[in-house]
Design a protein around this motif. Structure first.
Motif, short mmCIF file in Angstrom:
data_model
loop_
_atom_site.label_atom_id
_atom_site.label_comp_id
_atom_site.label_asym_id
_atom_site.label_seq_id
_atom_site.Cartn_x
_atom_site.Cartn_y
_atom_site.Cartn_z
N ASP A 195 0.76 -1.05 -0.02
CA ASP A 195 -0.01 0.04 0.02
C ASP A 195 0.81 1.31 -0.04
O ASP A 195 0.46 2.17 -0.73
N ALA A 196 2.02 1.22 0.54
CA ALA A 196 3.00 2.45 0.62
C ALA A 196 3.42 2.49 -0.98
O ALA A 196 3.58 3.91 -1.10
N VAL A 197 3.85 1.45 -1.43
CA VAL A 197 4.39 1.49 -2.50
C VAL A 197 3.61 2.38 -3.78
O VAL A 197 3.69 3.31 -4.43
N ARG A 198 2.19 1.79 -3.40
CA ARG A 198 1.14 2.10 -4.53
C ARG A 198 0.65 3.69 -4.32
O ARG A 198 0.59 4.56 -5.16
N GLU A 199 0.82 4.18 -2.62
CA GLU A 199 0.34 5.43 -2.61
C GLU A 199 1.67 6.46 -2.91
O GLU A 199 1.39 7.53 -3.39
N LEU A 200 2.76 5.89 -2.98
CA LEU A 200 4.00 6.68 -3.27
C LEU A 200 3.93 6.92 -4.77
O LEU A 200 4.03 8.18 -5.52
N ALA A 201 3.40 6.08 -5.53
CA ALA A 201 3.29 6.28 -7.02
C ALA A 201 2.15 7.25 -7.22
O ALA A 201 2.50 7.89 -8.31
N ARG A 202 1.11 7.00 -6.40
CA ARG A 202 -0.07 7.85 -6.81
C ARG A 202 0.51 9.37 -6.61
O ARG A 202 0.17 10.22 -7.48
N VAL A 203 1.06 9.69 -5.32
CA VAL A 203 1.30 11.07 -4.89
C VAL A 203 2.52 11.68 -5.90
O VAL A 203 2.63 12.92 -6.07
N CYS A 204 3.37 10.93 -6.44
CA CYS A 204 4.55 11.21 -7.11
C CYS A 204 4.45 10.97 -8.76
O CYS A 204 5.25 11.46 -9.37
N GLY A 205 3.23 10.60 -8.99
CA GLY A 205 3.06 10.49 -10.45
C GLY A 205 3.69 9.42 -10.90
O GLY A 205 4.36 9.32 -12.29
N GLY A 206 4.24 8.18 -10.28
CA GLY A 206 5.03 7.04 -10.90
C GLY A 206 4.29 5.91 -11.45
O GLY A 206 2.76 6.05 -11.27
N ASP A 207 4.78 4.88 -11.92
CA ASP A 207 4.09 3.86 -12.60
C ASP A 207 3.88 2.68 -11.47
O ASP A 207 4.96 2.06 -11.00
N ALA A 208 2.81 2.85 -11.04
CA ALA A 208 2.42 1.85 -9.83
C ALA A 208 2.82 0.35 -10.09
O ALA A 208 2.99 -0.36 -9.48
N THR A 209 2.33 -0.01 -11.40
CA THR A 209 2.42 -1.40 -11.72
C THR A 209 3.70 -1.77 -11.95
O THR A 209 4.41 -2.98 -11.14
#
Length: 276
Positions: free
Chosen positions: A60-74
């Protein structure tokens, strides 16, 4: 650009790769740890532990970091899945001690001589009977098994171009062919000949400028990086195609000199510093 602490040398290279990608995404976004805490459900102290390799971040932390920083969550979640295996491998319990074998049975009594002075055991076996396997045959088989294991141990990895050449090989017509495997033998080291072409340095072992090399990585990309580190005045130790502690310390020295995060991981930015 953030000045990150160096990650522990003992950290599994799969975990290191995930943390490096999370650090870079956070740096590119310009967010502070406090901003990450404000935009996610994880505290500032939790992000400090995650991004310094003290604790593996949850999915969940990895997913949220990708969301707030505009990264590739997959892509980040795929790296997290691999890193999870490395994290558990570091903390695996030691194997249980081997169970002692039962004592060997006593040798059978010597056979009585048959008529004519020939031992009965030396007589030809009866038709259809099974020939017993003696201790000498079993000992010979054990020696062969040990020799096979030793041979496999002396040839470790296969993951790159053949010795002395980098990249794909080509036929006379210019068609790429499969590159021969990288084969390393125990104690083997490689010669370095660094040349400059159009302002780009190369040791002729690999043409990559994107490979991610962390602790424990092996192959021709590693040989290329070790040769370039020598050329840049950062001694990585023996040029053996293995990223060990001395190679990672040499990478950190180069990164500090180039103003890069000193994580000891060779990525695209570090390759640029190596090749110029």
């Amino acid at each position: 650009m953030s000045r990150w602490k160096g990650l522990p040398d003992s950290l599994d290279h799969r975990v290191v790769r995930l943390v490096v990608q999370l650090r870079r995404l956070k740096d590119h976004s310009g967010l502070s740890l406090a901003s990450l805490a404000a935009g996610t459900s994880f505290s500032k102290s939790s992000w400090e532990r995650y991004l310094n390799g003290k604790k593996l971040p949850p999915r969940d932390a990895v997913r949220e970091l990708a969301r707030v920083c505009g990264g590739d969550a997959t892509r980040l979640l795929a790296l997290h899945e691999v890193a999870l295996e490395g994290w558990h491998a570091e903390r695996a319990e030691p194997a249980a001690p081997p169970v002692p074998e039962p004592p060997a049975a006593p040798d059978p009594p010597a056979p009585e001589p048959a008529a004519g002075g020939v031992p009965a055991a030396a007589a030809a076996p009866a038709p259809g009977s099974r020939i017993p396997v003696g201790p000498l045959v079993l000992s010979a088989l054990a020696v062969l098994v040990v020799a096979g294991v030793a041979l496999l141990a002396s040839r470790t990895w296969q993951d790159g171009p053949a010795s002395g050449h980098g990249g794909d090989t080509r036929t006379a017509g210019g068609t790429p062919t499969a590159a021969p495997s990288f084969i390393h033998r125990l104690g083997e080291t490689f010669e370095c000949r660094v040349r400059s072409r159009a302002g780009v340095l190369s040791a002729g072992r690999s043409r990559t400028d994107t490979a991610i090399l962390g602790s424990g990585a092996t192959g021709w990309d590693v040989v290329e990086a070790q040769c370039l580190l020598h050329h840049q005045g950062c001694d990585p130790g023996a040029v053996d195609g293995i990223v060990g502690g001395k190679t990672m310390r040499a990478v950190k020295r180069l990164q500090a000199r180039a103003g890069l995060p000193t994580d000891g991981i060779i990525g695209p930015d570090t390759w640029k510093a190596l090749r110029r």
